[in-house]
Scaffold this active site. Structure first.
Site, PDB file in Angstrom:
ATOM      1  CB  CYS A 175      -2.582  -3.892  -0.250  1.00  0.00           C
ATOM      2  SG  CYS A 175      -4.194  -4.457  -0.986  1.00  0.00           S
ATOM      3  CB  CYS A 178      -4.037  -3.513  -4.032  1.00  0.00           C
ATOM      4  SG  CYS A 178      -4.694  -3.192  -2.370  1.00  0.00           S
ATOM      5  CG  ASP A 179      -0.175  -3.023  -4.715  1.00  0.00           C
ATOM      6  OD1 ASP A 179      -0.851  -2.168  -5.407  1.00  0.00           O
ATOM      7  OD2 ASP A 179       0.306  -2.513  -3.732  1.00  0.00           O
TER       8      ASP A 179
END
Ligand code: NDP
Length: 483
Positions: A175, A178-179
């Site tokens: 992801c 997200c990261d």
């Protein structure tokens, strides 16, 4: 007409009447199994039950409800599905550019407006031995569904190489949205040659210093328009004919990958601190095993020019039944079809407005199982230390999240539910890892969502990655001392 001809005609007539009888019997048996009277023997009725909350599920539910049938939607462990991890979408009907989570927000609001009941839970198993079908939820409830639309989509595939599990959350992730913020000025790789790989690389570009897309073939599978977008990003380069054989690290974080060039047949160690996977998806159909037929990869085949599955009254829509198009728009379209099919099935089997009025008191009511506590939000190490000294006898459970992490938001209901369940033994707090970077740094948080359990201020346990309500509850039970 001679004797032989008469005998032949007799045989044909016998065969035709025999076949007619068999069909009539079959019709009778089918009709009996779906006799509307069956529903009066059951509680927790759902005329239309949709499983999944991506574009297919939300549209199926909207059409079920618009078709005049009470409709319930089980949103699952990752509400909103894959679009929640997508940023810009340029091919959603009628929008020149829209964010993936925005599409979901609008579709959800539309479903709620149409009076769809959305349930924060997960289906464990469907029992089709008798109709209405018994749908077992993770919270222990059983719903008796007259029709079901399966729209549970697909989950990111993993590589299955050594080091992948060990460094999951220590540099390996699927992801980027997200990261990516955890990889500021780092060199990272994206694995895969499809649209998702391009999308992930672009999402990383505001943060990482250098991004290399690793493609196992001599060309990418991504749409030409997506490949053309890469030219606008000088930090991104593409390596072809390479395969990751191993992910290596310093026991805590990734430091590189062992790359095999299938053209030159040579291997090299390629230094990187992040491995972003974009190698396709696998259908989320494990829970329908035994209830409806799937192919060897887990995709559900639809038939009869409809969204019908092998089991009458159960329909499928979206990525779970599509190995070709897999677009948000086509998912929404197939969801509409499935919603219409469910309504048609109910009409065909005598589920009239009068019957609907009679079963109102036996409709499923999620009620108490949905109750959730509010969470403490902390902004600095100082606030956390104060909390630790205020609760010397309790464990502190910290949920690290970031604004861009959709799975963190998806996990919030589970975290709130756990805060209610474990209120006697634990204090639950939520910390934005970007805002309170001093806390994130001191506990080496490299990926969100991550949970840490603190006892007397020291880390007793750490878990990286999404957990459903049930998984979180089971995880916290393991942390608690034996009574
Ligand atoms: P795809 O199935 O399209 O692509 C997967 C990629 O991963 C392929 O290049 C495949 O290689 C590669 N791959 C698979 N296994 C391995 C492995 N073990 N090692 C290395 N590489 C591997 O999946 P996507 O997730 O990219 O896309 C899914 C769908 O979603 C598509 O229909 C796509 O169009 C859509 N999508 C649309 C977006 C948009 O419009 N904004 C954004 C993202 C996705 P190979 O080609 O050799 O098989």
């Amino acid at each position: 007409m001679n004797r032989n001809q008469r005998f032949f005609i007799f045989l044909v007539l016998l065969l035709v009447s025999g076949l007619g009888y068999c069909f009539a019997r079959r019709e009778l048996t089918t009709t009996d199994s779906f006799a509307i009277a069956n529903i009066f023997k059951k509680q927790n009725i759902a005329p239309v039950l949709v499983v999944g909350s991506g574009p297919a599920g939300l549209m199926a539910a909207t059409y079920g409800s618009r078709g005049g049938k009470d409709t319930f939607l089980i949103e699952g462990n990752k509400p909103g599905g894959l679009l929640m991890d997508t940023t810009e979408v340029a091919n959603w009907p009628g929008e020149t550019m829209i964010q993936g989570p925005q599409i979901i927000e609008k579709l959800r609001a539309q479903a709620v407006h149409q009076k769809v009941t959305i349930i924060s839970d997960q289906v464990e198993r469907i029992d089709t031995a008798s109709w209405p079908y018994a749908v077992h939820l993770e919270n222990g409830d059983t719903i008796h569904a007259l029709t079901i639309v399966i729209a549970t989509g697909a989950s990111p595939r993993k590589l299955g190489v050594s080091g992948e599990e060990q460094y999951w959350g220590g540099g390996v992730t699927s992801c980027a949205v997200c990261d990516a913020p955890f990889f500021k000025n780092e060199e990272v790789v994206v694995v895969g040659g499809g649209d998702s790989a391009v999308e992930e690389a672009i999402q990383l570009s505001p943060f990482a210093k250098k991004i290399t897309i690793l493609v196992r073939k001599g060309q990418m599978r991504a749409a030409q328009s997506m490949q053309d977008r890469l030219k606008e990003y000088p930090k991104i380069s593409v390596l072809y004919n390479v395969e990751i054989k191993k992910i290596v690290g310093d026991l805590e974080n990734v430091t590189g990958v062992e790359l095999y060039n299938n053209r030159t047949q040579k291997s090299e160690l390629f230094a990187t601190s992040g491995v972003f996977l974009a190698v396709g998806h696998i259908p989320n159909s494990g829970f329908v095993k035994g209830a409806i037929a799937t192919d060897e990869e887990g995709y559900i085949a639809v038939r009869d020019n409809r969204r019908a599955t092998s089991t009458p009254g159960i329909f499928a829509a979206g990525d779970i039944a599509d190995r070709i198009y897999r677009q948000a728009g086509t998912s929404a379209g197939s969801g509409i079809e499935a919603g219409l099919d469910a309504v048609q099935f109910l009409d065909d089997h005598g589920y009239s407005n009068q019957i609907a009025a009679q079963v109102q008191s036996t409709l499923y009511n999620p009620g108490a199982s949905q109750s959730q506590a509010e969470l403490l939000e902390l902004k600095s190490m100082e606030e956390l230390q104060q909390l630790i000294s205020d609760h010397p006898d309790k464990r502190i459970v910290v949920d690290f999240w970031t604004e861009t992490c959709s799975s963190c938001k998806q996990m919030l209901p589970s975290f709130r539910q756990a805060a209610t369940e474990f209120a006697d033994d634990m204090v639950f707090v939520s910390i934005d890892a970007d805002e309170a970077s001093d806390v994130a740094d001191s506990y080496s948080i490299m990926k969100v969502p991550t949970l840490i359990v603190l006892k007397n201020g020291e880390i007793e346990d750490k878990h990286t990655g999404f957990l459903s309500s049930q998984q979180l509850s089971e995880y916290l039970q393991t942390v608690l001392p034996e009574a």
